[in-house]
Design a protein around this motif. Structure first.
Motif, PDB file in Angstrom:
ATOM      1  N   PRO A  66       5.699  20.096 -10.538  1.00 18.56           N
ATOM      2  CA  PRO A  66       6.527  19.088  -9.865  1.00 18.56           C
ATOM      3  C   PRO A  66       5.675  18.014  -9.191  1.00 18.56           C
ATOM      4  O   PRO A  66       4.610  18.295  -8.661  1.00 18.56           O
ATOM      5  CB  PRO A  66       7.322  19.881  -8.837  1.00 18.56           C
ATOM      6  N   VAL A  67       6.167  16.780  -9.244  1.00 15.52           N
ATOM      7  CA  VAL A  67       5.463  15.627  -8.677  1.00 15.52           C
ATOM      8  C   VAL A  67       6.468  14.777  -7.913  1.00 15.52           C
ATOM      9  O   VAL A  67       7.578  14.557  -8.362  1.00 15.52           O
ATOM     10  CB  VAL A  67       4.825  14.769  -9.796  1.00 15.52           C
ATOM     11  N   CYS A  68       6.056  14.277  -6.764  1.00 15.57           N
ATOM     12  CA  CYS A  68       6.858  13.323  -6.000  1.00 15.57           C
ATOM     13  C   CYS A  68       6.048  12.041  -5.898  1.00 15.57           C
ATOM     14  O   CYS A  68       4.942  12.041  -5.357  1.00 15.57           O
ATOM     15  CB  CYS A  68       7.165  13.876  -4.617  1.00 15.57           C
ATOM     16  N   THR A  69       6.573  10.962  -6.422  1.00 13.99           N
ATOM     17  CA  THR A  69       5.874   9.681  -6.412  1.00 13.99           C
ATOM     18  C   THR A  69       6.426   8.808  -5.293  1.00 13.99           C
ATOM     19  O   THR A  69       7.611   8.498  -5.268  1.00 13.99           O
ATOM     20  CB  THR A  69       6.043   8.964  -7.767  1.00 13.99           C
ATOM     21  N   ILE A  70       5.566   8.442  -4.369  1.00 20.38           N
ATOM     22  CA  ILE A  70       5.965   7.519  -3.309  1.00 20.38           C
ATOM     23  C   ILE A  70       5.699   6.105  -3.808  1.00 20.38           C
ATOM     24  O   ILE A  70       4.590   5.785  -4.217  1.00 20.38           O
ATOM     25  CB  ILE A  70       5.194   7.798  -2.008  1.00 20.38           C
ATOM     26  N   MET A  71       6.715   5.275  -3.784  1.00 18.18           N
ATOM     27  CA  MET A  71       6.614   3.910  -4.277  1.00 18.18           C
ATOM     28  C   MET A  71       5.908   3.057  -3.227  1.00 18.18           C
ATOM     29  O   MET A  71       6.527   2.494  -2.338  1.00 18.18           O
ATOM     30  CB  MET A  71       8.000   3.359  -4.601  1.00 18.18           C
ATOM     31  N   VAL A  72       4.595   2.986  -3.327  1.00 14.84           N
ATOM     32  CA  VAL A  72       3.769   2.324  -2.318  1.00 14.84           C
ATOM     33  C   VAL A  72       4.125   0.852  -2.174  1.00 14.84           C
ATOM     34  O   VAL A  72       4.115   0.309  -1.072  1.00 14.84           O
ATOM     35  CB  VAL A  72       2.268   2.504  -2.640  1.00 14.84           C
ATOM     36  N   GLY A  73       4.474   0.193  -3.253  1.00 16.27           N
ATOM     37  CA  GLY A  73       4.848  -1.220  -3.181  1.00 16.27           C
ATOM     38  C   GLY A  73       6.009  -1.448  -2.237  1.00 16.27           C
ATOM     39  O   GLY A  73       6.024  -2.393  -1.451  1.00 16.27           O
ATOM     40  N   ARG A  74       6.996  -0.561  -2.287  1.00 22.14           N
ATOM     41  CA  ARG A  74       8.137  -0.675  -1.375  1.00 22.14           C
ATOM     42  C   ARG A  74       7.708  -0.415   0.059  1.00 22.14           C
ATOM     43  O   ARG A  74       8.164  -1.068   0.980  1.00 22.14           O
ATOM     44  CB  ARG A  74       9.251   0.302  -1.777  1.00 22.14           C
ATOM     45  N   THR A  75       6.835   0.555   0.248  1.00 20.06           N
ATOM     46  CA  THR A  75       6.328   0.844   1.591  1.00 20.06           C
ATOM     47  C   THR A  75       5.540  -0.347   2.110  1.00 20.06           C
ATOM     48  O   THR A  75       5.670  -0.734   3.273  1.00 20.06           O
ATOM     49  CB  THR A  75       5.453   2.111   1.568  1.00 20.06           C
ATOM     50  N   ASP A  76       4.728  -0.964   1.248  1.00 19.06           N
ATOM     51  CA  ASP A  76       3.984  -2.165   1.630  1.00 19.06           C
ATOM     52  C   ASP A  76       4.933  -3.277   2.066  1.00 19.06           C
ATOM     53  O   ASP A  76       4.682  -3.963   3.055  1.00 19.06           O
ATOM     54  CB  ASP A  76       3.131  -2.678   0.474  1.00 19.06           C
ATOM     55  N   ASP A  77       6.021  -3.472   1.315  1.00 16.11           N
ATOM     56  CA  ASP A  77       7.004  -4.497   1.669  1.00 16.11           C
ATOM     57  C   ASP A  77       7.565  -4.240   3.064  1.00 16.11           C
ATOM     58  O   ASP A  77       7.700  -5.154   3.871  1.00 16.11           O
ATOM     59  CB  ASP A  77       8.146  -4.540   0.656  1.00 16.11           C
ATOM     60  N   TRP A  78       7.893  -2.979   3.343  1.00 13.94           N
ATOM     61  CA  TRP A  78       8.458  -2.621   4.636  1.00 13.94           C
ATOM     62  C   TRP A  78       7.435  -2.861   5.747  1.00 13.94           C
ATOM     63  O   TRP A  78       7.756  -3.410   6.796  1.00 13.94           O
ATOM     64  CB  TRP A  78       8.909  -1.158   4.616  1.00 13.94           C
ATOM     65  N   ILE A  79       6.185  -2.455   5.510  1.00 12.65           N
ATOM     66  CA  ILE A  79       5.136  -2.645   6.510  1.00 12.65           C
ATOM     67  C   ILE A  79       4.932  -4.133   6.793  1.00 12.65           C
ATOM     68  O   ILE A  79       4.755  -4.541   7.944  1.00 12.65           O
ATOM     69  CB  ILE A  79       3.823  -1.976   6.073  1.00 12.65           C
ATOM     70  N   LYS A  80       4.981  -4.980   5.760  1.00 12.86           N
ATOM     71  CA  LYS A  80       4.824  -6.429   5.959  1.00 12.86           C
ATOM     72  C   LYS A  80       5.921  -6.979   6.849  1.00 12.86           C
ATOM     73  O   LYS A  80       5.666  -7.787   7.740  1.00 12.86           O
ATOM     74  CB  LYS A  80       4.825  -7.140   4.610  1.00 12.86           C
ATOM     75  N   VAL A  81       7.163  -6.529   6.623  1.00 16.34           N
ATOM     76  CA  VAL A  81       8.280  -6.999   7.447  1.00 16.34           C
ATOM     77  C   VAL A  81       8.083  -6.580   8.897  1.00 16.34           C
ATOM     78  O   VAL A  81       8.252  -7.380   9.818  1.00 16.34           O
ATOM     79  CB  VAL A  81       9.630  -6.461   6.892  1.00 16.34           C
ATOM     80  N   VAL A  82       7.690  -5.328   9.112  1.00 17.99           N
ATOM     81  CA  VAL A  82       7.459  -4.837  10.470  1.00 17.99           C
ATOM     82  C   VAL A  82       6.338  -5.632  11.142  1.00 17.99           C
ATOM     83  O   VAL A  82       6.459  -6.054  12.294  1.00 17.99           O
ATOM     84  CB  VAL A  82       7.139  -3.325  10.468  1.00 17.99           C
ATOM     85  N   CYS A  83       5.250  -5.859  10.420  1.00 18.80           N
ATOM     86  CA  CYS A  83       4.125  -6.606  10.985  1.00 18.80           C
ATOM     87  C   CYS A  83       4.515  -8.037  11.320  1.00 18.80           C
ATOM     88  O   CYS A  83       4.109  -8.571  12.358  1.00 18.80           O
ATOM     89  CB  CYS A  83       2.938  -6.594  10.020  1.00 18.80           C
ATOM     90  N   GLU A  84       5.308  -8.657  10.452  1.00 25.73           N
ATOM     91  CA  GLU A  84       5.759 -10.021  10.728  1.00 25.73           C
ATOM     92  C   GLU A  84       6.612 -10.059  11.991  1.00 25.73           C
ATOM     93  O   GLU A  84       6.470 -10.963  12.810  1.00 25.73           O
ATOM     94  CB  GLU A  84       6.535 -10.573   9.539  1.00 25.73           C
ATOM     95  N   LYS A  85       7.481  -9.072  12.165  1.00 21.99           N
ATOM     96  CA  LYS A  85       8.303  -9.014  13.378  1.00 21.99           C
ATOM     97  C   LYS A  85       7.428  -8.805  14.613  1.00 21.99           C
ATOM     98  O   LYS A  85       7.628  -9.456  15.631  1.00 21.99           O
ATOM     99  CB  LYS A  85       9.337  -7.892  13.270  1.00 21.99           C
ATOM    100  N   GLU A  86       6.473  -7.886  14.511  1.00 22.78           N
ATOM    101  CA  GLU A  86       5.590  -7.612  15.643  1.00 22.78           C
ATOM    102  C   GLU A  86       4.764  -8.855  15.985  1.00 22.78           C
ATOM    103  O   GLU A  86       4.603  -9.193  17.150  1.00 22.78           O
ATOM    104  CB  GLU A  86       4.669  -6.423  15.341  1.00 22.78           C
ATOM    105  N   THR A  87       4.243  -9.524  14.978  1.00 22.95           N
ATOM    106  CA  THR A  87       3.454 -10.731  15.199  1.00 22.95           C
ATOM    107  C   THR A  87       4.318 -11.808  15.830  1.00 22.95           C
ATOM    108  O   THR A  87       3.899 -12.501  16.757  1.00 22.95           O
ATOM    109  CB  THR A  87       2.852 -11.238  13.871  1.00 22.95           C
TER     110      THR A  87
END
Length: 73
Positions: free
Chosen positions: A40-61
């Motif tokens: 069994p494998v679970c793939t975390i979609m890093v691109g989506r996580t990156d998108d979310w992190i960018k939004v959070v960082c933009e809000k924090e900035t």
């Protein structure tokens, strides 16, 4: 035999996948079915996580910038 969950966009989703895999493996084992050849494998979609992190960082900035313009640091 392999199972791949590719819809995990968050850590809680990845944990839910892991828990479901464990339940499934235990069930197969209780039924006397082979689990040793399963991968069994679970793939975390890093691109989506990156998108979310960018939004959070933009809000924090933005909040930091607003505070700085008001003389708050």
């Amino acid at each position: 035999m392999s199972i791949n969950a590719t819809v995990s966009f968050t850590v809680p989703q990845a944990l839910a996948v892991a828990e479901a895999v464990e339940r499934g493996l235990r069930r197969r084992e209780r039924e006397g079915k082979d689990i040793y050849r399963m991968g069994p494998v679970c793939t975390i979609m890093v691109g989506r996580t990156d998108d979310w992190i960018k939004v959070v960082c933009e809000k924090e900035t933005s909040l930091l910038t607003q505070d700085s313009s008001n003389g708050l640091e």
